[in-house]
Design a protein around this motif. Structure first.
Motif, PDB file in Angstrom:
ATOM      1  N   ARG A   1      -4.587  -5.311   2.842  1.00  0.00           N
ATOM      2  CA  ARG A   1      -4.376  -4.045   2.128  1.00  0.00           C
ATOM      3  C   ARG A   1      -3.422  -4.232   0.961  1.00  0.00           C
ATOM      4  O   ARG A   1      -3.642  -3.728  -0.133  1.00  0.00           O
ATOM      5  CB  ARG A   1      -3.843  -2.977   3.088  1.00  0.00           C
ATOM      6  CG  ARG A   1      -4.909  -2.326   3.948  1.00  0.00           C
ATOM      7  CD  ARG A   1      -4.386  -1.094   4.665  1.00  0.00           C
ATOM      8  NE  ARG A   1      -3.279  -1.380   5.576  1.00  0.00           N
ATOM      9  CZ  ARG A   1      -3.422  -1.791   6.831  1.00  0.00           C
ATOM     10  NH1 ARG A   1      -4.616  -1.947   7.348  1.00  0.00           N
ATOM     11  NH2 ARG A   1      -2.374  -2.037   7.578  1.00  0.00           N
ATOM     12  N   TRP A   2      -2.336  -4.977   1.191  1.00  0.00           N
ATOM     13  CA  TRP A   2      -1.362  -5.204   0.128  1.00  0.00           C
ATOM     14  C   TRP A   2      -1.996  -5.977  -1.029  1.00  0.00           C
ATOM     15  O   TRP A   2      -1.802  -5.609  -2.193  1.00  0.00           O
ATOM     16  CB  TRP A   2      -0.156  -5.977   0.666  1.00  0.00           C
ATOM     17  CG  TRP A   2       0.899  -6.193  -0.368  1.00  0.00           C
ATOM     18  CD1 TRP A   2       1.861  -5.330  -0.754  1.00  0.00           C
ATOM     19  CD2 TRP A   2       1.072  -7.372  -1.166  1.00  0.00           C
ATOM     20  NE1 TRP A   2       2.632  -5.877  -1.740  1.00  0.00           N
ATOM     21  CE2 TRP A   2       2.173  -7.136  -2.020  1.00  0.00           C
ATOM     22  CE3 TRP A   2       0.410  -8.588  -1.247  1.00  0.00           C
ATOM     23  CZ2 TRP A   2       2.613  -8.074  -2.930  1.00  0.00           C
ATOM     24  CZ3 TRP A   2       0.861  -9.519  -2.165  1.00  0.00           C
ATOM     25  CH2 TRP A   2       1.950  -9.260  -2.990  1.00  0.00           C
ATOM     26  N   LEU A   3      -2.755  -7.029  -0.721  1.00  0.00           N
ATOM     27  CA  LEU A   3      -3.419  -7.799  -1.768  1.00  0.00           C
ATOM     28  C   LEU A   3      -4.432  -6.939  -2.519  1.00  0.00           C
ATOM     29  O   LEU A   3      -4.517  -6.996  -3.749  1.00  0.00           O
ATOM     30  CB  LEU A   3      -4.115  -9.024  -1.173  1.00  0.00           C
ATOM     31  CG  LEU A   3      -3.189 -10.164  -0.735  1.00  0.00           C
ATOM     32  CD1 LEU A   3      -3.992 -11.210   0.034  1.00  0.00           C
ATOM     33  CD2 LEU A   3      -2.519 -10.784  -1.938  1.00  0.00           C
TER      34      LEU A   3
ATOM     35  N   LEU B   1      -4.146  -6.209  -6.490  1.00  0.00           N
ATOM     36  CA  LEU B   1      -5.236  -6.577  -7.402  1.00  0.00           C
ATOM     37  C   LEU B   1      -5.785  -5.357  -8.125  1.00  0.00           C
ATOM     38  O   LEU B   1      -6.007  -5.389  -9.335  1.00  0.00           O
ATOM     39  CB  LEU B   1      -6.352  -7.290  -6.636  1.00  0.00           C
ATOM     40  CG  LEU B   1      -6.055  -8.727  -6.231  1.00  0.00           C
ATOM     41  CD1 LEU B   1      -7.161  -9.251  -5.327  1.00  0.00           C
ATOM     42  CD2 LEU B   1      -5.916  -9.607  -7.453  1.00  0.00           C
ATOM     43  N   THR B   2      -5.988  -4.270  -7.401  1.00  0.00           N
ATOM     44  CA  THR B   2      -6.476  -3.047  -8.022  1.00  0.00           C
ATOM     45  C   THR B   2      -5.490  -2.550  -9.064  1.00  0.00           C
ATOM     46  O   THR B   2      -5.878  -2.176 -10.174  1.00  0.00           O
ATOM     47  CB  THR B   2      -6.709  -1.960  -6.952  1.00  0.00           C
ATOM     48  OG1 THR B   2      -7.604  -2.469  -5.968  1.00  0.00           O
ATOM     49  CG2 THR B   2      -7.275  -0.695  -7.558  1.00  0.00           C
ATOM     50  N   ASP B   3      -4.223  -2.570  -8.711  1.00  0.00           N
ATOM     51  CA  ASP B   3      -3.176  -2.130  -9.635  1.00  0.00           C
ATOM     52  C   ASP B   3      -3.140  -3.007 -10.883  1.00  0.00           C
ATOM     53  O   ASP B   3      -3.032  -2.500 -12.002  1.00  0.00           O
ATOM     54  CB  ASP B   3      -1.820  -2.176  -8.915  1.00  0.00           C
ATOM     55  CG  ASP B   3      -0.732  -1.483  -9.689  1.00  0.00           C
ATOM     56  OD1 ASP B   3      -1.009  -0.411 -10.264  1.00  0.00           O
ATOM     57  OD2 ASP B   3       0.391  -2.019  -9.715  1.00  0.00           O
ATOM     58  N   MET B   4      -3.266  -4.307 -10.704  1.00  0.00           N
ATOM     59  CA  MET B   4      -3.239  -5.224 -11.845  1.00  0.00           C
ATOM     60  C   MET B   4      -4.462  -5.010 -12.740  1.00  0.00           C
ATOM     61  O   MET B   4      -4.346  -5.015 -13.973  1.00  0.00           O
ATOM     62  CB  MET B   4      -3.152  -6.672 -11.372  1.00  0.00           C
ATOM     63  CG  MET B   4      -1.798  -7.019 -10.778  1.00  0.00           C
ATOM     64  SD  MET B   4      -1.734  -8.678 -10.113  1.00  0.00           S
ATOM     65  CE  MET B   4      -1.397  -9.584 -11.603  1.00  0.00           C
ATOM     66  N   PHE B   5      -5.630  -4.810 -12.152  1.00  0.00           N
ATOM     67  CA  PHE B   5      -6.828  -4.578 -12.958  1.00  0.00           C
ATOM     68  C   PHE B   5      -6.723  -3.269 -13.738  1.00  0.00           C
ATOM     69  O   PHE B   5      -7.122  -3.195 -14.900  1.00  0.00           O
ATOM     70  CB  PHE B   5      -8.093  -4.595 -12.100  1.00  0.00           C
ATOM     71  CG  PHE B   5      -8.541  -5.979 -11.726  1.00  0.00           C
ATOM     72  CD1 PHE B   5      -8.805  -6.926 -12.693  1.00  0.00           C
ATOM     73  CD2 PHE B   5      -8.693  -6.335 -10.404  1.00  0.00           C
ATOM     74  CE1 PHE B   5      -9.214  -8.203 -12.351  1.00  0.00           C
ATOM     75  CE2 PHE B   5      -9.107  -7.603 -10.054  1.00  0.00           C
ATOM     76  CZ  PHE B   5      -9.360  -8.547 -11.031  1.00  0.00           C
TER      77      PHE B   5
ATOM     78  N   PRO C   1      -5.966 -16.306   9.501  1.00  0.00           N
ATOM     79  CA  PRO C   1      -6.501 -15.277   8.592  1.00  0.00           C
ATOM     80  C   PRO C   1      -5.397 -14.276   8.256  1.00  0.00           C
ATOM     81  O   PRO C   1      -4.475 -14.068   9.049  1.00  0.00           O
ATOM     82  CB  PRO C   1      -7.614 -14.627   9.402  1.00  0.00           C
ATOM     83  CG  PRO C   1      -7.274 -14.896  10.818  1.00  0.00           C
ATOM     84  CD  PRO C   1      -6.526 -16.203  10.839  1.00  0.00           C
ATOM     85  N   PRO C   2      -5.475 -13.683   7.087  1.00  0.00           N
ATOM     86  CA  PRO C   2      -4.447 -12.704   6.726  1.00  0.00           C
ATOM     87  C   PRO C   2      -4.530 -11.474   7.613  1.00  0.00           C
ATOM     88  O   PRO C   2      -5.605 -11.097   8.080  1.00  0.00           O
ATOM     89  CB  PRO C   2      -4.758 -12.355   5.267  1.00  0.00           C
ATOM     90  CG  PRO C   2      -6.185 -12.726   5.087  1.00  0.00           C
ATOM     91  CD  PRO C   2      -6.470 -13.844   6.039  1.00  0.00           C
ATOM     92  N   SER C   3      -3.392 -10.883   7.843  1.00  0.00           N
ATOM     93  CA  SER C   3      -3.362  -9.668   8.660  1.00  0.00           C
ATOM     94  C   SER C   3      -3.956  -8.507   7.857  1.00  0.00           C
ATOM     95  O   SER C   3      -4.033  -8.564   6.635  1.00  0.00           O
ATOM     96  CB  SER C   3      -1.927  -9.339   9.053  1.00  0.00           C
ATOM     97  OG  SER C   3      -1.199  -8.928   7.908  1.00  0.00           O
ATOM     98  N   PRO C   4      -4.376  -7.452   8.533  1.00  0.00           N
ATOM     99  CA  PRO C   4      -4.902  -6.280   7.804  1.00  0.00           C
ATOM    100  C   PRO C   4      -3.893  -5.726   6.793  1.00  0.00           C
ATOM    101  O   PRO C   4      -4.272  -5.283   5.715  1.00  0.00           O
ATOM    102  CB  PRO C   4      -5.211  -5.268   8.902  1.00  0.00           C
ATOM    103  CG  PRO C   4      -5.462  -6.100  10.120  1.00  0.00           C
ATOM    104  CD  PRO C   4      -4.547  -7.281   9.987  1.00  0.00           C
ATOM    105  N   ALA C   5      -2.616  -5.770   7.148  1.00  0.00           N
ATOM    106  CA  ALA C   5      -1.594  -5.275   6.213  1.00  0.00           C
ATOM    107  C   ALA C   5      -1.545  -6.149   4.961  1.00  0.00           C
ATOM    108  O   ALA C   5      -1.414  -5.638   3.841  1.00  0.00           O
ATOM    109  CB  ALA C   5      -0.235  -5.249   6.894  1.00  0.00           C
ATOM    110  N   GLU C   6      -1.665  -7.473   5.145  1.00  0.00           N
ATOM    111  CA  GLU C   6      -1.673  -8.373   3.992  1.00  0.00           C
ATOM    112  C   GLU C   6      -2.907  -8.147   3.126  1.00  0.00           C
ATOM    113  O   GLU C   6      -2.818  -8.164   1.897  1.00  0.00           O
ATOM    114  CB  GLU C   6      -1.627  -9.834   4.449  1.00  0.00           C
ATOM    115  CG  GLU C   6      -0.305 -10.247   5.041  1.00  0.00           C
ATOM    116  CD  GLU C   6      -0.351 -11.645   5.641  1.00  0.00           C
ATOM    117  OE1 GLU C   6       0.638 -12.370   5.482  1.00  0.00           O
ATOM    118  OE2 GLU C   6      -1.372 -11.995   6.258  1.00  0.00           O
TER     119      GLU C   6
END
Length: 116
Positions: free
Chosen positions: A85-87, A91-95, A78-83
């Motif tokens: 948060r980064w994703l 995604l928020t930035d891209m939207f 599973p992705p780490s919490p940091a990953e």
């Protein structure tokens, strides 16, 4: 007659000022549009590179031997919490960026729609 001339000169001055303000805003919007289009192109290139990477990884995964029993397959990490948060941030930035580009393009393509 003098009062009318003075009044017309003031109106003329005010209109010239408004025209210069609108022209400056138009130039700023054109600059923003150019920047947004460049950013959109950069993001499109980034998306293309990511798609190529996904395709490459899929090909690599298909080439690996698979276990006969699904229970024997290794579970993905599973992705780490940091990953996460980064994703989420990306995604928020891209939207937000896509929404801004859409608003600017809509304002420049159909400015009459903003009057409604």
């Amino acid at each position: 007659l003098q009062q009318q001339q003075t009044r017309l000169m003031k109106i003329n001055h005010d209109l010239r000022h408004k025209i210069s303000v609108v022209e400056a805003q138009g130039k700023a919007l054109i600059g923003q549009k150019v920047e947004l289009e460049a950013g959109a192109q950069a993001q499109a290139q980034e998306v293309g590179a990511l798609r190529q990477e996904v395709a490459r990884l899929r090909e690599r995964l298909q080439g690996e031997p698979t276990a006969q029993n699904p229970e024997e397959l290794p579970l993905p990490q599973p992705p780490s919490p940091a990953e996460v948060r980064w994703l989420h941030f990306r995604l928020t930035d891209m939207f937000k960026y896509i929404r801004e580009v859409s608003e600017v393009l809509n304002a420049n393509i159909c400015p009459w729609m903003n009057l409604m």
